[in-house]
Design a protein around this motif. Structure first.
Motif, PDB file in Angstrom:
ATOM      1  N   ARG A 473       0.833  -1.206   0.000  1.00 51.75           N
ATOM      2  CA  ARG A 473       0.000   0.000   0.000  1.00 51.75           C
ATOM      3  C   ARG A 473       0.868   1.257   0.000  1.00 51.75           C
ATOM      4  O   ARG A 473       2.017   1.249   0.474  1.00 51.75           O
ATOM      5  CB  ARG A 473      -0.936  -0.001   1.206  1.00 51.75           C
ATOM      6  N   ARG A 474       0.308   2.306  -0.493  1.00 50.81           N
ATOM      7  CA  ARG A 474       1.015   3.584  -0.521  1.00 50.81           C
ATOM      8  C   ARG A 474       1.285   4.022   0.921  1.00 50.81           C
ATOM      9  O   ARG A 474       0.366   4.050   1.743  1.00 50.81           O
ATOM     10  CB  ARG A 474       0.155   4.627  -1.241  1.00 50.81           C
ATOM     11  N   PRO A 475       2.519   4.337   1.271  1.00 48.04           N
ATOM     12  CA  PRO A 475       2.831   4.684   2.658  1.00 48.04           C
ATOM     13  C   PRO A 475       2.041   5.888   3.161  1.00 48.04           C
ATOM     14  O   PRO A 475       1.817   6.851   2.417  1.00 48.04           O
ATOM     15  CB  PRO A 475       4.334   5.005   2.612  1.00 48.04           C
ATOM     16  N   LEU A 476       1.610   5.797   4.397  1.00 50.83           N
ATOM     17  CA  LEU A 476       0.892   6.889   5.050  1.00 50.83           C
ATOM     18  C   LEU A 476       1.801   7.547   6.071  1.00 50.83           C
ATOM     19  O   LEU A 476       2.605   6.885   6.741  1.00 50.83           O
ATOM     20  CB  LEU A 476      -0.361   6.371   5.753  1.00 50.83           C
ATOM     21  N   PHE A 477       1.645   8.858   6.200  1.00 47.02           N
ATOM     22  CA  PHE A 477       2.408   9.630   7.174  1.00 47.02           C
ATOM     23  C   PHE A 477       1.436  10.460   8.008  1.00 47.02           C
ATOM     24  O   PHE A 477       0.287  10.655   7.625  1.00 47.02           O
ATOM     25  CB  PHE A 477       3.420  10.529   6.465  1.00 47.02           C
ATOM     26  N   ALA A 478       1.908  10.921   9.137  1.00 48.99           N
ATOM     27  CA  ALA A 478       1.057  11.728   9.999  1.00 48.99           C
ATOM     28  C   ALA A 478       1.823  12.957  10.459  1.00 48.99           C
ATOM     29  O   ALA A 478       3.042  12.911  10.673  1.00 48.99           O
ATOM     30  CB  ALA A 478       0.584  10.919  11.206  1.00 48.99           C
ATOM     31  N   GLN A 522      -6.196  19.591  19.073  1.00 46.65           N
ATOM     32  CA  GLN A 522      -5.031  18.818  18.640  1.00 46.65           C
ATOM     33  C   GLN A 522      -5.447  17.783  17.603  1.00 46.65           C
ATOM     34  O   GLN A 522      -6.369  16.995  17.840  1.00 46.65           O
ATOM     35  CB  GLN A 522      -4.376  18.133  19.831  1.00 46.65           C
ATOM     36  N   LYS A 523      -4.747  17.777  16.465  1.00 49.24           N
ATOM     37  CA  LYS A 523      -5.148  16.939  15.334  1.00 49.24           C
ATOM     38  C   LYS A 523      -3.969  16.135  14.816  1.00 49.24           C
ATOM     39  O   LYS A 523      -2.829  16.605  14.841  1.00 49.24           O
ATOM     40  CB  LYS A 523      -5.693  17.809  14.185  1.00 49.24           C
ATOM     41  N   ASP A 524      -4.271  14.947  14.321  1.00 48.33           N
ATOM     42  CA  ASP A 524      -3.316  14.168  13.535  1.00 48.33           C
ATOM     43  C   ASP A 524      -3.842  14.130  12.112  1.00 48.33           C
ATOM     44  O   ASP A 524      -4.924  13.581  11.851  1.00 48.33           O
ATOM     45  CB  ASP A 524      -3.181  12.741  14.074  1.00 48.33           C
ATOM     46  N   ILE A 525      -3.105  14.730  11.200  1.00 55.15           N
ATOM     47  CA  ILE A 525      -3.479  14.704   9.786  1.00 55.15           C
ATOM     48  C   ILE A 525      -2.700  13.574   9.128  1.00 55.15           C
ATOM     49  O   ILE A 525      -1.468  13.574   9.130  1.00 55.15           O
ATOM     50  CB  ILE A 525      -3.188  16.037   9.097  1.00 55.15           C
ATOM     51  N   VAL A 526      -3.418  12.616   8.580  1.00 61.75           N
ATOM     52  CA  VAL A 526      -2.810  11.458   7.929  1.00 61.75           C
ATOM     53  C   VAL A 526      -2.824  11.704   6.424  1.00 61.75           C
ATOM     54  O   VAL A 526      -3.865  12.053   5.854  1.00 61.75           O
ATOM     55  CB  VAL A 526      -3.572  10.167   8.281  1.00 61.75           C
ATOM     56  N   PHE A 527      -1.673  11.510   5.790  1.00 65.43           N
ATOM     57  CA  PHE A 527      -1.588  11.876   4.371  1.00 65.43           C
ATOM     58  C   PHE A 527      -0.655  10.965   3.588  1.00 65.43           C
ATOM     59  O   PHE A 527       0.182  10.260   4.165  1.00 65.43           O
ATOM     60  CB  PHE A 527      -1.127  13.330   4.231  1.00 65.43           C
ATOM     61  N   GLU A 528      -0.837  10.985   2.261  1.00 61.25           N
ATOM     62  CA  GLU A 528       0.072  10.354   1.317  1.00 61.25           C
ATOM     63  C   GLU A 528       0.893  11.446   0.650  1.00 61.25           C
ATOM     64  O   GLU A 528       0.456  12.597   0.586  1.00 61.25           O
ATOM     65  CB  GLU A 528      -0.695   9.582   0.239  1.00 61.25           C
ATOM     66  N   VAL A 529       2.043  11.079   0.129  1.00 60.75           N
ATOM     67  CA  VAL A 529       2.940  12.054  -0.490  1.00 60.75           C
ATOM     68  C   VAL A 529       2.985  11.847  -1.994  1.00 60.75           C
ATOM     69  O   VAL A 529       2.973  10.711  -2.488  1.00 60.75           O
ATOM     70  CB  VAL A 529       4.357  11.929   0.106  1.00 60.75           C
ATOM     71  N   SER A 530       3.028  12.953  -2.720  1.00 59.93           N
ATOM     72  CA  SER A 530       3.200  12.883  -4.174  1.00 59.93           C
ATOM     73  C   SER A 530       4.143  14.000  -4.607  1.00 59.93           C
ATOM     74  O   SER A 530       4.357  14.973  -3.882  1.00 59.93           O
ATOM     75  CB  SER A 530       1.857  13.023  -4.892  1.00 59.93           C
ATOM     76  N   VAL A 531       4.707  13.836  -5.799  1.00 59.20           N
ATOM     77  CA  VAL A 531       5.585  14.852  -6.379  1.00 59.20           C
ATOM     78  C   VAL A 531       4.999  15.250  -7.722  1.00 59.20           C
ATOM     79  O   VAL A 531       4.749  14.401  -8.581  1.00 59.20           O
ATOM     80  CB  VAL A 531       7.020  14.316  -6.574  1.00 59.20           C
TER      81      VAL A 531
END
Length: 775
Positions: A473-478, A522-531
């Protein structure tokens, strides 16, 4: 309530190995950690993974049965034997059939290829075999993407006078067909066992015609993506090479299915645009049209068949949406309060229940079984969540089942009508005894929590890890944030641009959470990265996938709570009966309801300060502002619910304080309890409601019309600094004026009208706030 879980954690020894691998391969430690965690843990594996290609293809002759298959097909060609091929009606089976058709023709065999329809059932059956023998009387019978569980039927074919070759990829049953079998799951020298049916057909093609088979990698790629097999090992090589074909030598049949020109065709393009159209043919009872499309060389026929499949997909979407709404209504009436969801209906279509079951399983985070009535039998499809093995659960309740088959996440089930309730009860008990509450937690697996500017090198390496999909799966970051700056991508857009200290983010359909993003919660934003590349520059951006927060944190949001409470007053009142409680009675009831069931309880507070009285009772529950963040009706707390908040699935509502109103449509017919000891509308006490105050605000708005930017009273207040007035008083005034027709929101700004004759008492909001101040 969703939970962030690290995708990996490493020992000191493993971290040393990762650092060494990063040094030897020239990759960053960041990306090496991800690869190591996913089993790509040697220099050789990393090299192959980061440079997937046909050079990594395994020899097809390592697979058991392959040499015998080539010998039998060579003999059939040389002696002019009649060859029949039987496939399946899904995208994998259709692609496998197309590969076998083309490869056999290149090899010198004009095979009779049969793609069954869903009504014929899956795999071999004596009825299907008889039909094929009546039409072509084969001397060699080959299956693709099916047959491994059909020992009896294979013997029947042999008795009719034909040799049999089974090519399949499904799990091995206890009794195998007594014939030549090509299946990567057999114990042999072939080191990879996750090929799909078309992947196996491709390997047979390679064995027959060598590298000429590579021209059919696009079919194998589509099937690999569509059949949700892991995009690891040889599948990664197949898909990478196949995508090159899609992007460099697009086959006419695929051009028609894509419908438009793409800058780059990716695995996601195939998964979401092409595969559904191919599968739609099978679901609509016309898999044969998809197969014809894949073998046709006539431009006119290709166009007509492409249009047909696209129309099938449109119809399929319509039918699935209708079935989904029907199932949701049934579930609303029945209640989703158990460990499993089971529903049935006479009007549903067996071709679509699996899709809808998967959708409901994801939405409610529980195993879901949907059935269609067929006489005294119910034919159904089961779909599960990652942590619960539905196949094992069904097996342990098999005394109530006529027939079932499948795997951990999906199964087909046939049940007698009279056993439906017994099976539902048994499954609930089986799952309750086998799994814990933790297994029902919705988990998001995070690779890294970002605490600095996102590294450009890392972002480019993530792009090099394509293709992503099942098993990879596409890596997720927070990123953990407080108040953030956010704005719509354009006027009236539901999508947001969100700025954090470390990366710019795009939040599709995020406008509903704008207040939360801008608040100091307070929030955790979970996201995928693209260029992305634009005018000679690379831009690193994140796409938001989840927004997780706890409304109990932070000190702000009072303005948003006030604005939402004011807006709710414009919704119609609801007729319902309620029970008045004291604070102590409310606490006792919360404990009782939580002990009874993990689902169906909604606790409502008008103000965050109310929660201080119930810290022990609400510990462990999710806490949301305005809207529930999850749709699975798990027990939760909602502060200041919006008038359009979807709370219909809940059965018990406990108001932790006495609210300003009960304008929530979901309360009708439900159990409602109200704590009468705490006032929840003190926020309205100091609002200036006199005609003079409101007239002063209205006059200022008429003078400063250019400053009134926004689509809600709160947005306008923030944009213009409330024109110097108290912000809550300004929001109240704008809301009253809008209700009276003195102002209106148009094209992202507030328009002030002149000459409108009205009375303040014509406003329901005005009357309600005046009443609350007097009570």
């Amino acid at each position: 309530m969703k939970k962030l879980v690290p995708e990996y954690s490493f020992s000191a020894e493993q971290l040393d190995s990762i650092a060494e691998l990063a040094y030897k391969t020239g990759l960053s430690v960041n990306v090496t950690r991800i690869l190591y965690a996913r089993g790509v843990d040697t220099v050789e594996k990393i090299t192959k993974f980061m440079k997937p290609s046909k050079r990594n293809f395994l020899s097809p002759f390592l697979m058991k049965g392959m040499r015998e298959t080539v010998e039998m097909l060579t003999e059939a060609r040389d002696t002019g034997k009649t060859v029949a091929v039987l496939g399946d009606y899904d995208a994998d089976g259709i692609c496998a059939s197309a590969i076998m058709y083309h490869a056999l023709r290149d090899f010198g065999i004009d095979a009779h290829v049969y793609v069954p329809e869903r009504a014929d059932g899956y795999g071999l059956s004596e009825k299907m075999i008889d039909r094929i023998f009546e039409e072509c009387n084969p001397e060699l019978f080959i299956t693709v993407d099916c047959g491994i569980s059909c020992a009896k039927e294979a013997q029947y074919i042999y008795e009719l006078g034909s040799d049999v070759i089974v090519t399949d990829h499904h799990e091995l049953p206890e009794i195998l067909p007594d014939c030549v079998i090509v299946n990567p799951k057999l114990k042999d020298d072939y080191p990879y066992d996750n090929l799909c049916g078309a992947g196996v057909a491709f390997k047979v093609a390679c064995a027959l015609i060598g590298e000429r088979a590579y021209r059919y990698l696009d079919f194998a790629t589509l099937a690999t993506v569509a059949d949700s097999v892991p995009l690891l090992g040889e599948n990664r090589d197949i898909v990478t090479e196949g995508l090159r074909l899609f992007n460099q030598q697009l086959r006419p049949c695929f051009s028609g299915l894509l419908g438009k020109v793409y800058d780059s065709i990716t695995a996601q393009t195939l998964a979401f645009n092409v595969a559904p159209r191919v599968n739609a043919a099978g679901r609509m009872g016309d898999a044969q049209s998809a197969f014809k499309l894949f073998i046709s060389e006539d431009e006119g026929e290709i166009y007509d068949l492409s249009v047909k499949l696209c129309l099938y997909n449109t119809e399929r979407q319509k039918f699935c949406d209708e079935l989904y709404l029907s199932a949701k209504q049934k579930l609303l009436e029945k209640g989703a309060y158990g460990n499993v969801i089971m529903l049935s209906d006479e009007s549903w279509n067996t071709g679509f229940v699996g899709i809808v079951a998967a959708r409901l399983a994801e939405e409610f985070n529980r195993p879901t079984l949907l059935f269609v009535h067929n006489g005294d039998m119910l034919k159904g499809s089961a779909r599960s969540i990652e942590s619960i093995n539905i196949f094992s659960a069904l097996k342990n309740c098999s005394q109530y089942i006529e027939e079932f088959g499948g795997h951990a996440q999906a199964a087909g089930v046939n049940v007698r009508v009279e056993n439906f309730s017994a099976l539902e009860k048994a499954l609930n008990e089986e799952i309750s005894n086998t799994y814990s509450e933790e297994d029902f937690e919705q988990k998001l697996y995070i690779c890294e929590e970002i605490t600095d500017v996102f590294p450009e090198e890392f972002a480019h390496e993530l792009m090099a890890m394509e293709p992503y999909g099942v098993g990879h799966r596409r890596p997720l970051f927070a990123v953990s944030v407080g108040a953030c700056s956010a704005k719509p991508l354009r006027t009236a857009s539901p999508h947001l641009s969100v700025k954090s200290d470390y990366i710019e983010l795009t939040y599709f359909s995020g406008a509903k959470n704008l207040k939360i993003i801008e608040s100091d919660v307070q929030k955790d934003i979970v996201f995928e990265v693209s260029v992305s590349h634009f005018k000679g520059r690379d831009y690193i951006k994140g796409t938001v996938r989840e927004l997780l927060y706890d409304a109990r944190t932070g000190r702000g949001a009072s303005q948003g709570i006030f604005a939402t409470s004011i807006a709710r007053l414009r919704y119609p009142a609801v007729e319902f009966s309620s029970k008045q409680l004291s604070t102590e009675e409310t606490k006792a009831l919360i404990k009782e309801k939580r002990a009874e069931c993990a689902y169906g309880l909604c606790l409502i507070a008008s103000d965050r300060r109310t929660l201080r009285c119930f810290e022990e009772e609400i510990e462990g529950l999710g806490c949301d502002l305005f809207y529930p963040s999850s749709r699975n009706v798990v027990n939760t707390v909602v502060i200041a619910p919006a008038g359009d908040a979807d709370l219909y699935g809940y059965k018990d509502f406990i108001f932790l304080d006495t609210p300003s109103d009960f304008h929530l449509q979901a309360l009708a017919g439900k159990n409602v309890y109200v704590n009468g000891d705490i006032c929840g509308y003190t926020m309205f006490e100091k609002i200036a409601v006199s005609r003079e105050n409101l007239l002063e605000i209205y006059s200022a708005m008429r003078r400063e019309t250019q400053a009134l930017i926004g689509e809600t009273a709160e947005e306008v207040s923030n944009a213009c600094g409330a024109l110097g007035f108290d912000k809550l008083a300004f929001i109240f005034a704008v809301s009253v004026f809008e209700e009276l027709g003195l102002v209106a929101f148009e094209n992202g700004k507030l328009t002030v009208y002149r000459g409108v004759k009205t009375e303040l008492t014509d406003s329901a909001i005005y009357r309600k706030v005046c009443f609350l101040q007097q009570s």
